[in-house]
Scaffold this motif. Structure first.
Motif, PDB file in Angstrom:
ATOM      1  N   LYS A   1      43.738  40.558  33.310  1.00  0.00           N
ATOM      2  CA  LYS A   1      42.954  41.786  33.314  1.00  0.00           C
ATOM      3  C   LYS A   1      41.773  41.637  32.357  1.00  0.00           C
ATOM      4  CE  LYS A   1      46.949  44.727  34.353  1.00  0.00           C
ATOM      5  NZ  LYS A   1      47.779  45.877  33.910  1.00  0.00           N
ATOM      6  N   GLY A   2      40.803  42.482  32.535  1.00  0.00           N
ATOM      7  CA  GLY A   2      39.670  42.502  31.614  1.00  0.00           C
ATOM      8  C   GLY A   2      38.587  41.492  31.939  1.00  0.00           C
ATOM      9  N   ILE A   3      38.633  40.880  33.114  1.00  0.00           N
ATOM     10  CA  ILE A   3      37.553  39.985  33.528  1.00  0.00           C
ATOM     11  C   ILE A   3      36.474  40.828  34.202  1.00  0.00           C
ATOM     12  CG2 ILE A   3      36.922  37.962  34.881  1.00  0.00           C
ATOM     13  CD1 ILE A   3      38.876  37.388  32.608  1.00  0.00           C
ATOM     14  N   THR A   4      35.337  40.942  33.552  1.00  0.00           N
ATOM     15  CA  THR A   4      34.289  41.852  34.015  1.00  0.00           C
ATOM     16  C   THR A   4      33.110  41.139  34.661  1.00  0.00           C
ATOM     17  OG1 THR A   4      33.066  41.859  31.911  1.00  0.00           O
ATOM     18  CG2 THR A   4      34.902  43.412  32.130  1.00  0.00           C
ATOM     19  N   ALA A   5      33.155  39.815  34.761  1.00  0.00           N
ATOM     20  CA  ALA A   5      32.036  39.051  35.308  1.00  0.00           C
ATOM     21  C   ALA A   5      31.764  39.437  36.757  1.00  0.00           C
ATOM     22  CB  ALA A   5      32.324  37.560  35.211  1.00  0.00           C
ATOM     23  N   ARG A   6      30.506  39.443  37.138  1.00  0.00           N
ATOM     24  CA  ARG A   6      30.140  39.730  38.522  1.00  0.00           C
ATOM     25  C   ARG A   6      30.699  38.672  39.459  1.00  0.00           C
ATOM     26  NH1 ARG A   6      23.889  41.849  38.970  1.00  0.00           N
ATOM     27  NH2 ARG A   6      24.171  43.828  37.869  1.00  0.00           N
ATOM     28  N   SER A   7      30.762  37.454  38.965  1.00  0.00           N
ATOM     29  CA  SER A   7      31.214  36.343  39.793  1.00  0.00           C
ATOM     30  C   SER A   7      31.908  35.316  38.919  1.00  0.00           C
ATOM     31  CB  SER A   7      30.008  35.709  40.505  1.00  0.00           C
ATOM     32  OG  SER A   7      30.394  34.571  41.247  1.00  0.00           O
ATOM     33  N   TRP A   8      33.010  34.724  39.425  1.00  0.00           N
ATOM     34  CA  TRP A   8      33.688  33.656  38.684  1.00  0.00           C
ATOM     35  C   TRP A   8      34.513  32.799  39.636  1.00  0.00           C
ATOM     36  CZ3 TRP A   8      38.920  33.954  39.305  1.00  0.00           C
ATOM     37  CH2 TRP A   8      39.515  35.207  39.443  1.00  0.00           C
ATOM     38  N   ILE A   9      34.909  31.638  39.153  1.00  0.00           N
ATOM     39  CA  ILE A   9      35.709  30.723  39.960  1.00  0.00           C
ATOM     40  C   ILE A   9      36.540  29.844  39.036  1.00  0.00           C
ATOM     41  CG2 ILE A   9      33.955  28.910  40.064  1.00  0.00           C
ATOM     42  CD1 ILE A   9      34.739  28.441  42.987  1.00  0.00           C
TER      43      ILE A   9
ATOM     44  N   ALA B   1      38.712  26.251  39.426  1.00  0.00           N
ATOM     45  CA  ALA B   1      38.958  25.160  40.370  1.00  0.00           C
ATOM     46  C   ALA B   1      39.529  23.949  39.654  1.00  0.00           C
ATOM     47  CB  ALA B   1      37.667  24.775  41.088  1.00  0.00           C
ATOM     48  N   ASP B   2      40.323  23.181  40.389  1.00  0.00           N
ATOM     49  CA  ASP B   2      40.819  21.900  39.893  1.00  0.00           C
ATOM     50  C   ASP B   2      39.680  20.890  40.022  1.00  0.00           C
ATOM     51  OD1 ASP B   2      42.024  19.177  40.024  1.00  0.00           O
ATOM     52  OD2 ASP B   2      43.914  20.278  39.856  1.00  0.00           O
ATOM     53  N   ALA B   3      39.275  20.313  38.892  1.00  0.00           N
ATOM     54  CA  ALA B   3      38.102  19.442  38.889  1.00  0.00           C
ATOM     55  C   ALA B   3      38.323  18.158  39.666  1.00  0.00           C
ATOM     56  CB  ALA B   3      37.700  19.110  37.454  1.00  0.00           C
ATOM     57  N   GLU B   4      39.570  17.723  39.801  1.00  0.00           N
ATOM     58  CA  GLU B   4      39.844  16.463  40.470  1.00  0.00           C
ATOM     59  C   GLU B   4      40.158  16.635  41.951  1.00  0.00           C
ATOM     60  OE1 GLU B   4      41.306  13.361  37.194  1.00  0.00           O
ATOM     61  OE2 GLU B   4      42.822  14.846  37.682  1.00  0.00           O
ATOM     62  N   SER B   5      41.076  17.525  42.279  1.00  0.00           N
ATOM     63  CA  SER B   5      41.436  17.712  43.692  1.00  0.00           C
ATOM     64  C   SER B   5      40.405  18.533  44.444  1.00  0.00           C
ATOM     65  CB  SER B   5      42.805  18.384  43.813  1.00  0.00           C
ATOM     66  OG  SER B   5      42.732  19.746  43.432  1.00  0.00           O
ATOM     67  N   GLY B   6      39.665  19.375  43.712  1.00  0.00           N
ATOM     68  CA  GLY B   6      38.698  20.268  44.343  1.00  0.00           C
ATOM     69  C   GLY B   6      39.278  21.582  44.799  1.00  0.00           C
ATOM     70  N   ASP B   7      40.583  21.799  44.620  1.00  0.00           N
ATOM     71  CA  ASP B   7      41.198  23.059  45.029  1.00  0.00           C
ATOM     72  C   ASP B   7      40.643  24.228  44.220  1.00  0.00           C
ATOM     73  OD1 ASP B   7      42.823  21.773  46.851  1.00  0.00           O
ATOM     74  OD2 ASP B   7      44.533  21.614  45.486  1.00  0.00           O
ATOM     75  N   VAL B   8      40.271  25.287  44.902  1.00  0.00           N
ATOM     76  CA  VAL B   8      39.860  26.525  44.229  1.00  0.00           C
ATOM     77  C   VAL B   8      41.109  27.382  44.067  1.00  0.00           C
ATOM     78  CG1 VAL B   8      38.452  28.602  44.371  1.00  0.00           C
ATOM     79  CG2 VAL B   8      37.528  26.411  45.160  1.00  0.00           C
ATOM     80  N   LEU B   9      41.521  27.605  42.827  1.00  0.00           N
ATOM     81  CA  LEU B   9      42.749  28.346  42.556  1.00  0.00           C
ATOM     82  C   LEU B   9      42.546  29.849  42.699  1.00  0.00           C
ATOM     83  CD1 LEU B   9      44.067  26.367  39.441  1.00  0.00           C
ATOM     84  CD2 LEU B   9      44.279  25.835  41.887  1.00  0.00           C
ATOM     85  N   ALA B  10      41.385  30.315  42.342  1.00  0.00           N
ATOM     86  CA  ALA B  10      41.051  31.739  42.464  1.00  0.00           C
ATOM     87  C   ALA B  10      39.545  31.886  42.322  1.00  0.00           C
ATOM     88  CB  ALA B  10      41.777  32.575  41.418  1.00  0.00           C
ATOM     89  N   ALA B  11      39.022  32.975  42.843  1.00  0.00           N
ATOM     90  CA  ALA B  11      37.579  33.201  42.761  1.00  0.00           C
ATOM     91  C   ALA B  11      37.289  34.683  42.911  1.00  0.00           C
ATOM     92  CB  ALA B  11      36.852  32.403  43.843  1.00  0.00           C
ATOM     93  N   HIS B  12      36.131  35.065  42.450  1.00  0.00           N
ATOM     94  CA  HIS B  12      35.671  36.453  42.563  1.00  0.00           C
ATOM     95  C   HIS B  12      34.190  36.411  42.910  1.00  0.00           C
ATOM     96  CE1 HIS B  12      35.626  40.789  41.651  1.00  0.00           C
ATOM     97  NE2 HIS B  12      34.471  40.570  41.026  1.00  0.00           N
ATOM     98  N   ASN B  13      33.857  36.841  44.139  1.00  0.00           N
ATOM     99  CA  ASN B  13      32.462  36.806  44.599  1.00  0.00           C
ATOM    100  C   ASN B  13      31.852  35.419  44.383  1.00  0.00           C
ATOM    101  OD1 ASN B  13      32.696  39.602  45.124  1.00  0.00           O
ATOM    102  ND2 ASN B  13      32.026  40.103  43.045  1.00  0.00           N
ATOM    103  N   ALA B  14      32.564  34.395  44.814  1.00  0.00           N
ATOM    104  CA  ALA B  14      32.201  33.013  44.477  1.00  0.00           C
ATOM    105  C   ALA B  14      30.812  32.616  44.962  1.00  0.00           C
ATOM    106  CB  ALA B  14      33.232  32.055  45.056  1.00  0.00           C
ATOM    107  N   HIS B  15      30.366  33.179  46.083  1.00  0.00           N
ATOM    108  CA  HIS B  15      29.075  32.787  46.653  1.00  0.00           C
ATOM    109  C   HIS B  15      27.988  33.833  46.447  1.00  0.00           C
ATOM    110  CE1 HIS B  15      29.846  28.934  48.573  1.00  0.00           C
ATOM    111  NE2 HIS B  15      31.008  29.391  49.028  1.00  0.00           N
ATOM    112  N   TRP B  16      28.192  34.738  45.509  1.00  0.00           N
ATOM    113  CA  TRP B  16      27.160  35.735  45.217  1.00  0.00           C
ATOM    114  C   TRP B  16      25.989  35.019  44.557  1.00  0.00           C
ATOM    115  CZ3 TRP B  16      28.252  40.790  41.947  1.00  0.00           C
ATOM    116  CH2 TRP B  16      27.164  41.665  42.082  1.00  0.00           C
ATOM    117  N   ARG B  17      24.825  35.106  45.174  1.00  0.00           N
ATOM    118  CA  ARG B  17      23.629  34.419  44.654  1.00  0.00           C
ATOM    119  C   ARG B  17      23.036  35.241  43.511  1.00  0.00           C
ATOM    120  NH1 ARG B  17      19.584  33.148  49.157  1.00  0.00           N
ATOM    121  NH2 ARG B  17      19.146  31.234  47.992  1.00  0.00           N
TER     122      ARG B  17
END
Length: 434
Positions: A76-84, A86-102
């Motif tokens: 809780k308490g994550i106020t960012a407009r966008s965040w992600i 990810a596993d840096a090696e496998s590339g798996d995105v574990l969770a995201a919020h508005n990941a492609h918001w420009r």
């Protein structure tokens, strides 16, 4: 089975394509969704339709996570407009919020600048700064303190870019690279190659400009590419360094040139009065402008797992809030890894397909993480990073963290088939802080 065949490729475009062949990502990739030309001030809500590069769920507004079993809930308490996360090696995105918001990226755009330009010049190259080199720097820009008619090495300039986020250092390097316009064009071309299709570069330093945007997803892709380069890893993990000062006459009338210390403005790396250094942190880049607010992409390792987290523009205005929210997401990611179903992936660059085909020819294969050093050159077996807190010969203090990784892309030739490991190992990033 024949032994793995590896060869270092120094040219930056080949590095970007060939070394990333180990990803072998399988999710379908779509083009970035069309959107209105962004203005200087983004809207308060994400668009209903965003890019689906990396997976359909990443194009949906709101938080995307697939909890299973005893997986912890997103903090809780994550106020960012966008965040992600990810596993840096496998590339798996574990969770995201508005990941492609420009959104405006601020100085996190310097990661793309470095990934594009850094391999072009040996770090020992010296350049005398001309007045024209410093033209066009935006008012109120962060500066490292470069002076006209003084000579700096490329190594000095990159320390200025990564530690002090110096727009003056970016402009000097851009001048060396054929000018700002040429550098911007190359950055946009490289972003397209990485499939960072939310990104549009207008100014190479990330200074607020109409139409200059990126996304949490893209910044994470860019950081992941940059971290394959030895010099990029070194600079983004350096806590403090000596930077050349101005040449002046001393009391005896002799012209001398001193130096001054610069500190990394990444507070998860250097710490601050209200935030501690994050265990296992290894970079990458922070930013802050009027339009972008605070932005940050970080990489950290824990128990052999490497995560990338990008946070853009927290609504909460507390001091160092972007770092505090990043730390929460890192903590969640390390606790949730292996307990959540990925909601997407970090895609491979466009060149990966060609690299995979070339890999059928043993002479076309490459070892990741060794090329991309400025001016070329490969890491040699037995090379050791600078110990945490130690001062390197050039006066910079590197913070190296072990990333528990393998030494290179495994190229397996079996029954005539060319196979690559899906994981993207990150070579000797930083030694864990004791």
């Amino acid at each position: 089975m024949p032994a793995p065949i590896m060869q270092t490729v120094r040219r930056s475009l080949l590095v970007t394509s060939a070394t990333l062949a180990s990803l072998a990502l399988t999710a379908p990739v779509s083009l970035a969704a069309p959107s209105p030309s962004p203005s200087g001030s983004p809207s308060a809500t994400p668009p209903a339709t965003m890019s689906t590069v990396g997976g359909v769920r990443l194009g949906q507004p709101g938080t995307q996570v697939a909890l299973a079993g005893d997986a912890p809930v997103v903090p809780k308490g994550i106020t960012a407009r966008s965040w992600i996360v990810a596993d840096a090696e496998s590339g798996d995105v574990l969770a995201a919020h508005n990941a492609h918001w420009r959104l405006p990226p601020a100085s996190t755009m310097k990661m793309l600048f470095a990934d594009t330009v850094l391999p072009k010049f040996p770090k020992s190259t010296a350049h005398k700064v001309l007045p024209a080199d410093l033209e066009g720097i935006g008012s109120g820009s962060s500066m490292v303190g470069i002076k006209e008619n003084e000579t700096y090495t490329v190594h000095d300039l990159w320390l200025g870019v990564f530690l002090r986020s110096g727009n003056d250092a970016v402009h000097v390097l851009s001048a060396m690279n054929g000018g700002v316009a040429n550098t911007v064009a190359e950055m946009n071309e490289h972003a397209e190659e990485l499939q960072a299709l939310d990104t549009n570069v207008v100014s190479p330093d990330g200074y607020d400009a109409s139409g200059q945007v990126s996304s949490a997803y893209d910044l994470t892709l860019i950081a992941r590419s940059g971290l394959q380069k030895k010099d990029f890893r070194e600079y983004c993990s350096t806590v403090s360094a000596k930077f050349p000062g101005e040449t002046k006459k001393n009391k005896k009338g002799k012209r001398v040139r001193g130096s001054f210390e610069i500190q990394n403005t990444n507070r998860l790396l250097s710490g601050d009065y209200d935030i501690s250094q994050y265990p296992g942190i290894a970079g990458v880049k922070n930013g802050n402008t009027t339009n972008a607010g605070a932005t940050f992409t970080g990489v950290a390792e824990r128990d052999g797992r490497v995560l990338l987290v990008t946070v853009m523009n927290p609504e909460k205005s507390d001091h160092n809030e972007v770092y505090k929210e990043t730390a929460k997401l890192f903590d969640w990611g390390f606790a949730a890894a292996g307990k959540v179903t990925p909601v997407g992936e970090l895609v491979a660059p466009k060149g990966t397909e060609q690299a995979g085909k070339a890999g059928a020819n043993p002479s076309a294969s490459a070892t990741p993480g060794t090329s991309g050093e400025a001016g070329g050159g490969a890491a040699k077996a037995g090379d050791k990073p600078v110990a945490a807190g130690a001062v390197a010969e050039d006066g910079s203090r590197g913070m190296w963290t072990a990333l528990a990784i393998t030494g290179g892309v495994l190229v397996l030739l079996a029954a005539g088939a060319f196979l690559v490991n899906r994981r993207w190992p990150l070579p000797d990033l930083v030694r864990r802080r004791r």
